[in-house]
Scaffold this motif. Structure first.
Motif, PDB file in Angstrom:
ATOM      1  N   PHE A 294       0.832  -1.204   0.000  1.00  0.00           N
ATOM      2  CA  PHE A 294       0.000   0.000   0.000  1.00  0.00           C
ATOM      3  C   PHE A 294       0.865   1.251   0.000  1.00  0.00           C
ATOM      4  CE2 PHE A 294      -1.347   3.339   2.965  1.00  0.00           C
ATOM      5  CZ  PHE A 294      -2.301   3.964   2.165  1.00  0.00           C
ATOM      6  N   TYR A 295       1.870   1.296   0.882  1.00  0.00           N
ATOM      7  CA  TYR A 295       2.717   2.487   0.944  1.00  0.00           C
ATOM      8  C   TYR A 295       3.514   2.684  -0.340  1.00  0.00           C
ATOM      9  CZ  TYR A 295       1.742   3.495   5.821  1.00  0.00           C
ATOM     10  OH  TYR A 295       1.102   3.856   6.989  1.00  0.00           O
ATOM     11  N   ASP A 296       3.829   1.599  -0.998  1.00  0.00           N
ATOM     12  CA  ASP A 296       4.591   1.677  -2.251  1.00  0.00           C
ATOM     13  C   ASP A 296       3.726   2.161  -3.410  1.00  0.00           C
ATOM     14  OD1 ASP A 296       6.532   1.326  -4.264  1.00  0.00           O
ATOM     15  OD2 ASP A 296       6.015  -0.783  -4.490  1.00  0.00           O
ATOM     16  N   GLU A 297       2.509   1.646  -3.516  1.00  0.00           N
ATOM     17  CA  GLU A 297       1.753   1.921  -4.732  1.00  0.00           C
ATOM     18  C   GLU A 297       0.247   2.097  -4.548  1.00  0.00           C
ATOM     19  OE1 GLU A 297       1.491  -2.844  -5.861  1.00  0.00           O
ATOM     20  OE2 GLU A 297       2.957  -1.566  -6.866  1.00  0.00           O
ATOM     21  N   GLY A 298      -0.229   2.141  -3.290  1.00  0.00           N
ATOM     22  CA  GLY A 298      -1.671   2.173  -3.091  1.00  0.00           C
ATOM     23  C   GLY A 298      -2.252   3.479  -2.587  1.00  0.00           C
ATOM     24  N   MET A 299      -1.431   4.470  -2.305  1.00  0.00           N
ATOM     25  CA  MET A 299      -1.934   5.724  -1.748  1.00  0.00           C
ATOM     26  C   MET A 299      -2.734   6.519  -2.773  1.00  0.00           C
ATOM     27  SD  MET A 299       1.214   7.166   0.497  1.00  0.00           S
ATOM     28  CE  MET A 299       1.977   6.196   1.776  1.00  0.00           C
ATOM     29  N   VAL A 300      -3.763   7.235  -2.264  1.00  0.00           N
ATOM     30  CA  VAL A 300      -4.586   8.068  -3.135  1.00  0.00           C
ATOM     31  C   VAL A 300      -4.821   9.417  -2.472  1.00  0.00           C
ATOM     32  CG1 VAL A 300      -5.758   6.063  -4.122  1.00  0.00           C
ATOM     33  CG2 VAL A 300      -6.757   7.229  -2.127  1.00  0.00           C
ATOM     34  N   GLU A 301      -5.226  10.387  -3.275  1.00  0.00           N
ATOM     35  CA  GLU A 301      -5.683  11.673  -2.746  1.00  0.00           C
ATOM     36  C   GLU A 301      -7.129  11.448  -2.309  1.00  0.00           C
ATOM     37  OE1 GLU A 301      -6.766  14.715  -1.235  1.00  0.00           O
ATOM     38  OE2 GLU A 301      -4.703  14.907  -1.937  1.00  0.00           O
ATOM     39  N   ASN A 302      -7.316  11.338  -1.011  1.00  0.00           N
ATOM     40  CA  ASN A 302      -8.622  10.912  -0.501  1.00  0.00           C
ATOM     41  C   ASN A 302      -9.522  12.058  -0.049  1.00  0.00           C
ATOM     42  OD1 ASN A 302      -7.474  11.697   1.901  1.00  0.00           O
ATOM     43  ND2 ASN A 302      -7.207   9.633   2.712  1.00  0.00           N
ATOM     44  N   GLY A 303      -9.245  13.251  -0.515  1.00  0.00           N
ATOM     45  CA  GLY A 303     -10.091  14.379  -0.148  1.00  0.00           C
ATOM     46  C   GLY A 303      -9.631  15.095   1.094  1.00  0.00           C
ATOM     47  N   GLY A 304      -8.614  14.553   1.720  1.00  0.00           N
ATOM     48  CA  GLY A 304      -8.066  15.190   2.908  1.00  0.00           C
ATOM     49  C   GLY A 304      -6.732  15.830   2.604  1.00  0.00           C
ATOM     50  N   VAL A 305      -5.984  16.079   3.677  1.00  0.00           N
ATOM     51  CA  VAL A 305      -4.674  16.695   3.518  1.00  0.00           C
ATOM     52  C   VAL A 305      -3.624  15.600   3.664  1.00  0.00           C
ATOM     53  CG1 VAL A 305      -3.131  18.507   4.337  1.00  0.00           C
ATOM     54  CG2 VAL A 305      -5.602  18.783   4.540  1.00  0.00           C
ATOM     55  N   VAL A 306      -3.259  14.975   2.578  1.00  0.00           N
ATOM     56  CA  VAL A 306      -2.283  13.895   2.620  1.00  0.00           C
ATOM     57  C   VAL A 306      -0.930  14.466   3.022  1.00  0.00           C
ATOM     58  CG1 VAL A 306      -1.130  12.090   1.293  1.00  0.00           C
ATOM     59  CG2 VAL A 306      -3.534  12.613   0.857  1.00  0.00           C
ATOM     60  N   ASP A 307      -0.219  13.762   3.873  1.00  0.00           N
ATOM     61  CA  ASP A 307       1.046  14.240   4.400  1.00  0.00           C
ATOM     62  C   ASP A 307       2.022  14.552   3.268  1.00  0.00           C
ATOM     63  OD1 ASP A 307       3.872  13.859   5.754  1.00  0.00           O
ATOM     64  OD2 ASP A 307       2.424  14.115   7.373  1.00  0.00           O
ATOM     65  N   GLU A 308       2.625  15.719   3.302  1.00  0.00           N
ATOM     66  CA  GLU A 308       3.512  16.167   2.233  1.00  0.00           C
ATOM     67  C   GLU A 308       4.754  15.284   2.112  1.00  0.00           C
ATOM     68  OE1 GLU A 308       4.466  20.254   2.643  1.00  0.00           O
ATOM     69  OE2 GLU A 308       2.419  20.966   2.273  1.00  0.00           O
ATOM     70  N   SER A 309       5.155  14.667   3.207  1.00  0.00           N
ATOM     71  CA  SER A 309       6.353  13.819   3.154  1.00  0.00           C
ATOM     72  C   SER A 309       6.131  12.591   2.271  1.00  0.00           C
ATOM     73  CB  SER A 309       6.741  13.362   4.569  1.00  0.00           C
ATOM     74  OG  SER A 309       5.743  12.523   5.123  1.00  0.00           O
ATOM     75  N   LEU A 310       4.883  12.312   1.921  1.00  0.00           N
ATOM     76  CA  LEU A 310       4.552  11.166   1.083  1.00  0.00           C
ATOM     77  C   LEU A 310       4.382  11.538  -0.387  1.00  0.00           C
ATOM     78  CD1 LEU A 310       1.945   9.571   3.506  1.00  0.00           C
ATOM     79  CD2 LEU A 310       4.338   8.911   3.223  1.00  0.00           C
ATOM     80  N   LEU A 311       4.622  12.799  -0.702  1.00  0.00           N
ATOM     81  CA  LEU A 311       4.463  13.271  -2.078  1.00  0.00           C
ATOM     82  C   LEU A 311       5.734  13.006  -2.876  1.00  0.00           C
ATOM     83  CD1 LEU A 311       2.528  14.795  -3.990  1.00  0.00           C
ATOM     84  CD2 LEU A 311       3.687  16.910  -3.278  1.00  0.00           C
ATOM     85  N   ARG A 312       5.596  12.292  -4.004  1.00  0.00           N
ATOM     86  CA  ARG A 312       6.735  11.995  -4.864  1.00  0.00           C
ATOM     87  C   ARG A 312       6.968  13.140  -5.845  1.00  0.00           C
ATOM     88  NH1 ARG A 312       4.758   5.795  -6.215  1.00  0.00           N
ATOM     89  NH2 ARG A 312       5.786   4.772  -4.460  1.00  0.00           N
ATOM     90  N   GLU A 313       8.099  13.088  -6.527  1.00  0.00           N
ATOM     91  CA  GLU A 313       8.449  14.139  -7.477  1.00  0.00           C
ATOM     92  C   GLU A 313       7.460  14.222  -8.634  1.00  0.00           C
ATOM     93  OE1 GLU A 313      12.443  13.739  -8.780  1.00  0.00           O
ATOM     94  OE2 GLU A 313      13.334  14.074  -6.797  1.00  0.00           O
ATOM     95  N   ASP A 314       6.857  13.092  -8.999  1.00  0.00           N
ATOM     96  CA  ASP A 314       5.923  13.093 -10.122  1.00  0.00           C
ATOM     97  C   ASP A 314       4.503  13.507  -9.713  1.00  0.00           C
ATOM     98  OD1 ASP A 314       5.009  10.918  -8.711  1.00  0.00           O
ATOM     99  OD2 ASP A 314       5.319   9.455 -10.319  1.00  0.00           O
ATOM    100  N   GLY A 315       4.342  13.886  -8.446  1.00  0.00           N
ATOM    101  CA  GLY A 315       3.034  14.342  -7.979  1.00  0.00           C
ATOM    102  C   GLY A 315       2.170  13.252  -7.385  1.00  0.00           C
TER     103      GLY A 315
END
Length: 350
Positions: A294-315
């Protein structure tokens, strides 16, 4: 008639004479020292307000395993918190309660709580003494009131004696019930895993090559949330977990109704993570491999404020992990299993 009078008088004298010979229970508590592991941060619970004693611990233990804390007298705290699994509800995604009720969150482990400042997945309890009120009064869990619990315990000779031994005022009160539970939970310190002994240079314990590589990966990719040797920074994070459409649990937002807290949940400790499955606040993942996927490939923008530390360079969101890294990470996480804690007879049912 006169004979009956003398017989009654003799009975009264006998009864009161016997009563006066019965020794009163004296309050003479036996202090217990709380273990302070050298690799742990400062204790946050203020012990001066509720010093731990053997009598208070014993009472808290009895209450923890006491079904009468629930409305049907059958669901104790231990029902959802089993020692062999770091006091979680083994195999259940969501907590269960009275009359077949099912809660909406996974039961968190009970360990090292004296080092935490707030409790529950959403931080709804700001003090350990207050935390049990939430499951006790939940209609889906124990569905009881503290006042009813008081009445039930006051009818029991064991508790009449034990409260006198444990507290100076001897009262079977809500305050003392909660303080006794805290004394029991405060002693649940998990600090003797393979990792701990390695870090503290005890017993000649070393980590294997794969465990050491996993530790390096963990330090590089996980410690922004799972910090210190508690393995949590005690913050609330939105990790991009897809929202469960049935539960629609908004997490920390439900407590403060702050939009910035939408879908944020407390970062859990990873101690004894091998035993505390299933994972996440709703128990949706049954294995550590599924969590890492999940942490590798399952995260989504779920309508909340997703932690910025989890944002990759490609967005996109996520923590890039190779299959080898996942295997190494799991090897390290397994070093956090504390078998001494999981089998400590002090915490087992009488």
């Amino acid at each position: 008639m006169k004979n009956i009078f003398y017989i009654l008088l003799a009975c009264i004298v006998f009864i009161y004479g016997c009563k006066s010979d019965t020794p009163e229970i004296s309050y003479a508590p036996t202090s217990i020292s709380l273990e302070a592991p050298s690799n742990f941060p400062e204790l946050k619970y203020e012990l001066s307000n509720n010093p731990i004693t053997q009598e208070g611990f014993d009472l808290g233990k009895a209450l923890f395993y006491e079904g009468r804390l629930s409305s049907n007298n059958a669901i104790p705290c231990a029902f959802c918190h089993e020692q062999a699994f770091a006091f979680t509800h083994h195999g259940h995604t969501l907590s269960h309660g009275v009359n077949g009720g099912i809660g909406f969150r996974n039961s968190p482990p009970i360990q090292n709580l004296g080092y935490f400042s707030d409790f529950m997945w959403d931080g709804a309890a700001s003090h350990l003494d207050l935390q049990p009120i939430i499951p006790i009064t939940s209609e889906l869990e124990m569905d009881e009131t503290l006042s009813n619990i008081e009445l039930k315990l006051k009818e029991d000779a064991y508790y009449q004696k034990q409260f006198q031994l444990a507290f100076e005022d001897g009262a079977i009160s809500s305050e003392n019930i909660l303080k006794a539970l805290s004394q029991f939970m405060l002693m649940m310190v998990s600090s003797n895993s393979k990792y701990d002994k390695y870090i503290r240079n005890e017993d000649g314990v070393t980590l294997t090559d794969i465990e050491l590589r996993g530790q390096t990966i963990f330090q590089n990719k996980c410690t922004s949330c799972h910090a210190t040797d508690l393995f949590t920074d005690q913050s609330y994070r939105n990790t991009g977990l897809p929202v469960n459409p049935v539960l629609n649990d908004k997490g920390r937002y439900n407590v403060l109704e702050n939009e910035a807290d939408l879908y944020k949940f407390k970062v859990p400790s990873l101690r004894n993570i091998e035993k505390t499955f299933p994972y996440m606040h709703d128990g949706r993942f049954s294995t550590l491999a599924a969590v890492l996927n999940f942490y590798d490939e399952g995260m989504v923008e779920n309508g909340g404020v997703v932690d910025e530390s989890l944002l990759r360079e490609d967005g996109s969101f996520g923590i890039p992990l190779t299959e080898v890294e996942k295997t190494e990470l799991i090897a390290f996480l397994l070093t956090l299993t504390d078998d001494e804690f999981l089998n400590d007879t002090r915490f087992a049912e009488f």
